[in-house]
Design a protein around this motif. Sequence first.
Motif, PDB file in Angstrom:
ATOM      1  N   PRO A 219      -1.247  -7.481   3.368  1.00 54.28           N
ATOM      2  CA  PRO A 219      -0.206  -7.738   4.104  1.00 54.28           C
ATOM      3  C   PRO A 219       0.394  -9.268   4.133  1.00 54.28           C
ATOM      4  CG  PRO A 219      -2.291  -7.557   5.445  1.00 54.28           C
ATOM      5  CD  PRO A 219      -2.481  -7.214   4.107  1.00 54.28           C
ATOM      6  N   LYS A 429       9.259 -12.050   3.008  1.00 57.55           N
ATOM      7  CA  LYS A 429       8.271 -10.945   2.350  1.00 57.55           C
ATOM      8  C   LYS A 429       8.636 -10.789   1.244  1.00 57.55           C
ATOM      9  CE  LYS A 429       7.204  -9.029   6.963  1.00 57.55           C
ATOM     10  NZ  LYS A 429       7.495  -7.968   7.981  1.00 57.55           N
ATOM     11  N   ASN A 586       5.718  -1.666  11.242  1.00 56.64           N
ATOM     12  CA  ASN A 586       5.248  -2.684  10.315  1.00 56.64           C
ATOM     13  C   ASN A 586       5.068  -2.257   8.818  1.00 56.64           C
ATOM     14  OD1 ASN A 586       5.652  -4.666  12.167  1.00 56.64           O
ATOM     15  ND2 ASN A 586       3.535  -4.288  13.349  1.00 56.64           N
ATOM     16  N   VAL A 587       4.250  -1.133   8.727  1.00 48.61           N
ATOM     17  CA  VAL A 587       3.999  -0.602   7.422  1.00 48.61           C
ATOM     18  C   VAL A 587       5.052  -0.071   6.969  1.00 48.61           C
ATOM     19  CG1 VAL A 587       2.715   1.144   6.272  1.00 48.61           C
ATOM     20  CG2 VAL A 587       1.612   0.066   8.238  1.00 48.61           C
ATOM     21  N   TRP A 590       7.073  -3.154   5.415  1.00 48.18           N
ATOM     22  CA  TRP A 590       6.478  -3.619   4.398  1.00 48.18           C
ATOM     23  C   TRP A 590       6.646  -2.880   2.930  1.00 48.18           C
ATOM     24  CZ3 TRP A 590       5.538  -7.723   1.644  1.00 48.18           C
ATOM     25  CH2 TRP A 590       4.610  -7.597   0.607  1.00 48.18           C
ATOM     26  N   TYR A 591       6.746  -1.323   3.254  1.00 56.07           N
ATOM     27  CA  TYR A 591       6.962  -0.701   2.070  1.00 56.07           C
ATOM     28  C   TYR A 591       8.136  -0.585   1.766  1.00 56.07           C
ATOM     29  CZ  TYR A 591       2.240   1.871   2.818  1.00 56.07           C
ATOM     30  OH  TYR A 591       1.148   2.225   2.737  1.00 56.07           O
TER      31      TYR A 591
END
Length: 652
Positions: A219, A429, A586-587, A590-591
């Motif tokens: 992360p 990110k 959140n995952v 990010w993906y």
Amino acid sequence: MSVGGLDERVEESFEEEEEEFRESFEEEELEVVPITVEEPKNTGPCILLAVTYDGSAGKALCKLYDPSNDKIYYWHDNTGHMPYCLTDLTPDQVKRHAVVVHKGFRGVYEIEKYDPIRDRVLKFSKIVASDPLSIGGRRKSIREILPKAWEDRIPYNNCYIYDARLIPGLYYMVVDGDLKLAPIEIPMDVASEILKIFNGEPSEVLDCVKDWLPLFLIPVPDIPRLAIDIEVFSTANRIPEPSKAEDPVICVSCVSSNGLKRVFMLKREGIDEGVKPKTLPEDVEIRFYDDEGEMLHEVFKLITSYPIIVTFNGDDFDLNYLRHRASNIGIKREEIPLAMGRNYVDVVPGVHIDLYKFFSNRSIQVYAFGNRYKDATLDAVATSLLGVGKITLDRLISELSYYDLAAYCFRDAEITLNLTSFNDGIVMKLIILLMRISKLSMGDVVRRGVSVWIRNMLYYEHRKRNYLIPSKEDIIAAKGVSVTRALIKGKKYMGAIVIEPKPGIYFNVTVLDFASLYPSVLYRWNLSYETINCPHEECKRNKVPELPHWICTKRRGLSSIIIGMLRNMRVYWFKPKAKDKSLDPNVRTWYSVVEQGLKVFLNASYGVMGDENFPLYCPPVAESITAIGRYIISKTIEKAKVLGVDVLYGDT
């Protein structure tokens, strides 16, 4: 049926990068800032933000961000690494050559490198120099004296990243004075599922997947950022020039990701306070100064207290102007935390991000943000992505009341910061992900285009495997040029196939799409500069459809492995998982970032092979990709007709 070129949007971005490519090959000297930064002997896990060359120390310098205390630490190389280039002269020949009297020459020794073009190990002489500019970047450099040199146009900070096997954007820690990769755990259940996608693939592909998985599964923290915007006294007939910085800075706005909202205002005769406008938030603090130098001192204190400084066009104006203005009004050099490069401004101790250059990147505009903004101005980008733009003025900056000036300047800094914070910080990110993929420092990712990202990624993989990084001339000499004729003016080879649509109204229409067709072709057909027209007689039977080129059957190509692996990860894992609502938000976010980042790389990966500005330019690879694309769609149409399916339209 007609034939066209590669995606015009991608090719346009390559053309825009021609000048950038020339600059990115040249070593440059960054201004030395005599400010001391803490260099602890031991740290916890820190994110590697940048690698630069410290001219005062004569060493590579790593900038590390510690999320436990929001500090920036420095770490200087302690391995004795020095700038170098390669030559095919023997060490004895080098010692008898004029290069040994060059003031930067420090030694020569023999090494072995695998030559991917010839498919054999060769011996080279490694010439070591005292500083990067001795290798190249100034007149009468070592590379200009040698009859032929290799790996002589790689900026030293990138060369160091390759040799030290560093990955910017990942976690490192200082242990007893040495820089080590931090042991950050990745979710092994996810890693196992991704590895299943590659079941049955060759060992070199599986090894590559294992090496790359941490880049996508570790992360990214929310790194504190300070956005800065300045306003300079101006008249109707003169635009302030940063290199001269003759006019006073009358307002500086600073907005941070941790809640700071501050405007620094220079008092001037004849300026009214005015009425506080609704466009100026209530919680903004305005500080007034009688002395410009005192005001800039306070601004510089803030700059040194944040790991990341964000601007919009700060390289060309805001920080550039502050650097020169501070010197002009007598501020000591050691009190100015700004360092001038050739076309950029760095900060001390942290990193400077110029969002203008990031959003000007055509690949970011088209593939990451779906062309939501048309122009890369602050107003256009912010209005499109945030729904809030700049404040419109009806008079000169220098004629505004204090409150109106504060509101105008603050809005610019605020929307600049918000461009890094909206949508759960997707821009920051994405930048860190691109750092990990390209192996570039944060500032280089923001300022360079996708072609440089891909070049650096492939160079890193070459050095990791002890491959010789070939010159463009070596590739052309061994592999040849394109043999097909482009039907579109300005193109170098035959491109895509387009089936003319049949006019009419149709129902019950089904769309068939080949996911990432060209990256898939690169992978499945093993296309790379070293595998096309390889030196093995037994491979010449493995022809490319419609072309005289052949593809190696004895080894996997590096570009094929890397691009294919990234394509499969995106298509089979990150793209579907980014839409999986059963996952933690959140995952999933990010993906989505990973999926978008990979899309940016993949959509440019095939085009660079046919761009003559690309250092691994290989026309036979580029025209083989499009030829196989034409072959695939033609065979698909033939099969459709056999099945009784009427093809209305199609293209590659």
